[in-house]
Design a protein around this motif. Sequence first.
Motif, PDB file in Angstrom:
ATOM      1  N   GLY A 225       0.794  -1.222   0.000  1.00 33.00           N
ATOM      2  CA  GLY A 225       0.000   0.000   0.000  1.00 33.00           C
ATOM      3  C   GLY A 225       0.828   1.274   0.000  1.00 33.00           C
ATOM      4  N   LYS A 226       2.148   1.148   0.074  1.00 30.55           N
ATOM      5  CA  LYS A 226       3.017   2.324   0.096  1.00 30.55           C
ATOM      6  C   LYS A 226       3.637   2.553  -1.283  1.00 30.55           C
ATOM      7  CE  LYS A 226       4.236   1.816   4.980  1.00 30.55           C
ATOM      8  NZ  LYS A 226       5.341   1.696   5.955  1.00 30.55           N
ATOM      9  N   SER A 227       3.895   3.823  -1.581  1.00 35.52           N
ATOM     10  CA  SER A 227       4.536   4.177  -2.845  1.00 35.52           C
ATOM     11  C   SER A 227       6.050   4.118  -2.687  1.00 35.52           C
ATOM     12  CB  SER A 227       4.118   5.578  -3.286  1.00 35.52           C
ATOM     13  OG  SER A 227       4.825   5.970  -4.454  1.00 35.52           O
ATOM     14  N   LEU A 228       6.690   3.375  -3.573  1.00 39.29           N
ATOM     15  CA  LEU A 228       8.154   3.269  -3.602  1.00 39.29           C
ATOM     16  C   LEU A 228       8.715   3.885  -4.885  1.00 39.29           C
ATOM     17  CD1 LEU A 228       8.685  -0.369  -2.260  1.00 39.29           C
ATOM     18  CD2 LEU A 228       8.639   1.765  -0.982  1.00 39.29           C
ATOM     19  N   TRP A 229       7.950   4.806  -5.442  1.00 36.40           N
ATOM     20  CA  TRP A 229       8.350   5.436  -6.706  1.00 36.40           C
ATOM     21  C   TRP A 229       9.728   6.080  -6.597  1.00 36.40           C
ATOM     22  CZ3 TRP A 229       6.685   5.406 -11.600  1.00 36.40           C
ATOM     23  CH2 TRP A 229       7.138   6.399 -12.472  1.00 36.40           C
ATOM     24  N   ASP A 230       9.999   6.732  -5.482  1.00 37.84           N
ATOM     25  CA  ASP A 230      11.261   7.450  -5.305  1.00 37.84           C
ATOM     26  C   ASP A 230      12.312   6.645  -4.555  1.00 37.84           C
ATOM     27  OD1 ASP A 230      10.288   9.744  -6.589  1.00 37.84           O
ATOM     28  OD2 ASP A 230       9.292  10.418  -4.761  1.00 37.84           O
ATOM     29  N   PHE A 231      12.093   5.337  -4.388  1.00 37.91           N
ATOM     30  CA  PHE A 231      13.052   4.509  -3.645  1.00 37.91           C
ATOM     31  C   PHE A 231      14.327   4.325  -4.468  1.00 37.91           C
ATOM     32  CE2 PHE A 231      14.802   0.365  -2.357  1.00 37.91           C
ATOM     33  CZ  PHE A 231      14.992   0.629  -1.005  1.00 37.91           C
ATOM     34  N   LYS A 232      15.494   4.589  -3.840  1.00 33.23           N
ATOM     35  CA  LYS A 232      16.775   4.497  -4.529  1.00 33.23           C
ATOM     36  C   LYS A 232      17.680   3.483  -3.833  1.00 33.23           C
ATOM     37  CE  LYS A 232      16.878   9.446  -5.744  1.00 33.23           C
ATOM     38  NZ  LYS A 232      17.688  10.691  -5.634  1.00 33.23           N
ATOM     39  N   ASP A 233      18.652   2.956  -4.605  1.00 30.24           N
ATOM     40  CA  ASP A 233      19.684   2.133  -4.004  1.00 30.24           C
ATOM     41  C   ASP A 233      20.867   3.008  -3.597  1.00 30.24           C
ATOM     42  OD1 ASP A 233      21.082   2.746  -6.312  1.00 30.24           O
ATOM     43  OD2 ASP A 233      20.787   0.788  -7.248  1.00 30.24           O
ATOM     44  N   ALA A 234      21.934   2.394  -3.118  1.00 31.80           N
ATOM     45  CA  ALA A 234      23.075   3.162  -2.626  1.00 31.80           C
ATOM     46  C   ALA A 234      23.745   3.980  -3.733  1.00 31.80           C
ATOM     47  CB  ALA A 234      24.095   2.222  -1.982  1.00 31.80           C
ATOM     48  N   SER A 235      23.571   3.570  -4.979  1.00 31.72           N
ATOM     49  CA  SER A 235      24.176   4.303  -6.106  1.00 31.72           C
ATOM     50  C   SER A 235      23.267   5.387  -6.664  1.00 31.72           C
ATOM     51  CB  SER A 235      24.531   3.309  -7.229  1.00 31.72           C
ATOM     52  OG  SER A 235      25.433   2.339  -6.770  1.00 31.72           O
ATOM     53  N   GLY A 236      22.105   5.556  -6.066  1.00 38.46           N
ATOM     54  CA  GLY A 236      21.191   6.603  -6.525  1.00 38.46           C
ATOM     55  C   GLY A 236      20.266   6.169  -7.645  1.00 38.46           C
TER      56      GLY A 236
ATOM     57  N   PHE B 212      16.881   4.642  -9.213  1.00 41.89           N
ATOM     58  CA  PHE B 212      15.483   4.459  -8.823  1.00 41.89           C
ATOM     59  C   PHE B 212      15.076   3.031  -9.168  1.00 41.89           C
ATOM     60  CE2 PHE B 212      15.833   9.029  -9.403  1.00 41.89           C
ATOM     61  CZ  PHE B 212      15.185   9.529  -8.282  1.00 41.89           C
ATOM     62  N   ILE B 213      14.981   2.186  -8.142  1.00 33.86           N
ATOM     63  CA  ILE B 213      14.794   0.755  -8.395  1.00 33.86           C
ATOM     64  C   ILE B 213      13.417   0.471  -8.981  1.00 33.86           C
ATOM     65  CG2 ILE B 213      14.703  -1.528  -7.317  1.00 33.86           C
ATOM     66  CD1 ILE B 213      16.749  -0.589  -5.316  1.00 33.86           C
ATOM     67  N   ILE B 214      12.355   0.933  -8.319  1.00 30.51           N
ATOM     68  CA  ILE B 214      10.999   0.608  -8.768  1.00 30.51           C
ATOM     69  C   ILE B 214      10.721   1.242 -10.119  1.00 30.51           C
ATOM     70  CG2 ILE B 214       8.560   0.666  -8.150  1.00 30.51           C
ATOM     71  CD1 ILE B 214      10.372  -1.089  -6.394  1.00 30.51           C
ATOM     72  N   GLN B 215      11.197   2.476 -10.328  1.00 27.48           N
ATOM     73  CA  GLN B 215      11.003   3.107 -11.633  1.00 27.48           C
ATOM     74  C   GLN B 215      11.683   2.280 -12.737  1.00 27.48           C
ATOM     75  OE1 GLN B 215      11.787   7.339 -11.858  1.00 27.48           O
ATOM     76  NE2 GLN B 215      11.250   7.633  -9.692  1.00 27.48           N
ATOM     77  N   THR B 216      12.866   1.758 -12.438  1.00 33.92           N
ATOM     78  CA  THR B 216      13.567   0.927 -13.426  1.00 33.92           C
ATOM     79  C   THR B 216      12.774  -0.338 -13.737  1.00 33.92           C
ATOM     80  OG1 THR B 216      15.713   1.734 -12.638  1.00 33.92           O
ATOM     81  CG2 THR B 216      15.708  -0.299 -13.924  1.00 33.92           C
ATOM     82  N   LEU B 217      12.232  -0.991 -12.705  1.00 33.16           N
ATOM     83  CA  LEU B 217      11.428  -2.188 -12.931  1.00 33.16           C
ATOM     84  C   LEU B 217      10.206  -1.878 -13.774  1.00 33.16           C
ATOM     85  CD1 LEU B 217      11.551  -3.797  -9.353  1.00 33.16           C
ATOM     86  CD2 LEU B 217      12.854  -4.485 -11.362  1.00 33.16           C
ATOM     87  N   LEU B 218       9.521  -0.780 -13.481  1.00 34.51           N
ATOM     88  CA  LEU B 218       8.322  -0.410 -14.243  1.00 34.51           C
ATOM     89  C   LEU B 218       8.671  -0.094 -15.687  1.00 34.51           C
ATOM     90  CD1 LEU B 218       6.597   1.803 -11.514  1.00 34.51           C
ATOM     91  CD2 LEU B 218       5.840  -0.443 -12.316  1.00 34.51           C
ATOM     92  N   THR B 219       9.802   0.574 -15.891  1.00 36.29           N
ATOM     93  CA  THR B 219      10.223   0.905 -17.262  1.00 36.29           C
ATOM     94  C   THR B 219      10.475  -0.365 -18.077  1.00 36.29           C
ATOM     95  OG1 THR B 219      11.212   2.994 -16.525  1.00 36.29           O
ATOM     96  CG2 THR B 219      11.961   2.091 -18.640  1.00 36.29           C
ATOM     97  N   HIS B 220      11.148  -1.336 -17.478  1.00 36.75           N
ATOM     98  CA  HIS B 220      11.412  -2.599 -18.182  1.00 36.75           C
ATOM     99  C   HIS B 220      10.116  -3.351 -18.453  1.00 36.75           C
ATOM    100  CE1 HIS B 220      15.873  -3.216 -18.247  1.00 36.75           C
ATOM    101  NE2 HIS B 220      15.815  -2.177 -17.428  1.00 36.75           N
ATOM    102  N   ALA B 221       9.164  -3.295 -17.527  1.00 37.75           N
ATOM    103  CA  ALA B 221       7.894  -3.988 -17.738  1.00 37.75           C
ATOM    104  C   ALA B 221       7.124  -3.364 -18.902  1.00 37.75           C
ATOM    105  CB  ALA B 221       7.056  -3.940 -16.465  1.00 37.75           C
TER     106      ALA B 221
END
Length: 464
Positions: free
Chosen positions: A132-143, A145-154
């Motif tokens: 139920g939480k938005s992880l749109w802006d969630f980043k890894d240690a290198s900066g 955007f993990i979830i955005q990258t997954l959505l882009t590939h999908a």
Amino acid sequence: MSNNQIVAKRKAQLRLRLLVILLASLPLLVAVIWVVWMVRDLITEMQKNQVVAVQSIVLQARKDELKHFVQAGSKVMAHYCAPENGAIKLSREGKELLRHMDFGDLTDDNYFFVYTMDGVNVMHPRLPQIEGKSLWDFKDASGNFIIQTLLTHARSGDHFVDYVWHRPSTSQIEDKLGYVEYVPECDLMIGTGLYLDYMKEVKTFIEKQTDQTIQRTRDRIVLIALASLFVVAAGGLTMNIHEQRVANQKLRRMAQQVVESQEAERTRVARDLHDGVSQWLAATKFTFETARLQLQKGHAEKSGQTLASGVEKLQEVMRYVREISHQLRSAMLDDAGLGPTIEQEGREFGERTGIDVQVRIGNIPALQKDVESDLYRTFQEATRNIEKHAGASHVDVSIDTDKAGLWMRITDNGSGAPSATGRLKNGIGLLNMRERIERHEGEFEFHSEPGVTRITAFIPHKYL
């Protein structure tokens, strides 16, 4: 001649003998050092090649697993999506089904996750606190955007993604290979992934086996060198003859090591592939579970299509497992031994070809692995040629031991062969069988005439 002169002469002879031994030993020592160095470099190079080859095979198998799992999960999602408050949402029943569709054990952390296309987590079985939480802006240690990258590939259809993620079972940030797919019926993204620590385990295993091989090879070479030096010291003028014998023994042992290494490697790769195929079977299981749920909902037509897809997958997996396992090595040979394996192979050969096969196994002891493997390969080669060329209706196989050693006889009532090489004269089958038996100081005989073709293999008792 005085005593002093006799003593001086003996000392001179001793010094001369020592000098001859030293001069004869020096090239041998240099050669041994060079051989050890070359063998080490060769095995190290083989190790690198094996790591690359095996990792490539395993990685491709893992990618295929991920693809099959996500495709099964997508079908489940598409089935359980329905309009709710003006929008299409995944039902609670669908979420729970996906939540329990794990594969592997808990330490593998193999699970499905679902996100909306704007980055809100819909379902995560290991981290329910983020649902139920938005992880749109969630980043890894290198900066990144993990979830955005997954959505882009999908969205783009480029399903495979390499990224880092918090592993629930270890609470560590680890590399992960993901596979994501957009489900238009739900306007959601579903994905899963595999943590890549197993690739490091494969590399570590190969390196460990290679180090052990290098150590064993070095020890054997040193042992041979010491024995050679002793022969030089004791034999004197016969040094060259002894060196030739040692060289022949070294070549024989090195050839045997190559064969053993190939057999061990084929066995390991076969088991790795088989473990991978078991994951494919899990995906097939999910497909059949989906079909069952469709039947329960009264969707007979959809369930029929799903069942057909599952049967097709199952047939392909069965064909692949049988083909790879038989090409590489029979797992039953390691688990049950030569006798039960030959009996099983004989039954399967008869069922496949329609030939009447009689197998008689006597009281045979536990065999050395290389002897067991060579006898099994000889049996395979013989039955393969019977199937292709003999036109036989009956095959008799017997394996037994006596005081001299072990005897394996394979007889068929086929068309026979016109010469000593017979129907194998254009191939290398007969030569391969002969070399496998004779490398254990055994005897190999091939007799053929119309109506009777017999192969006899004998292994002396000291090699059993």
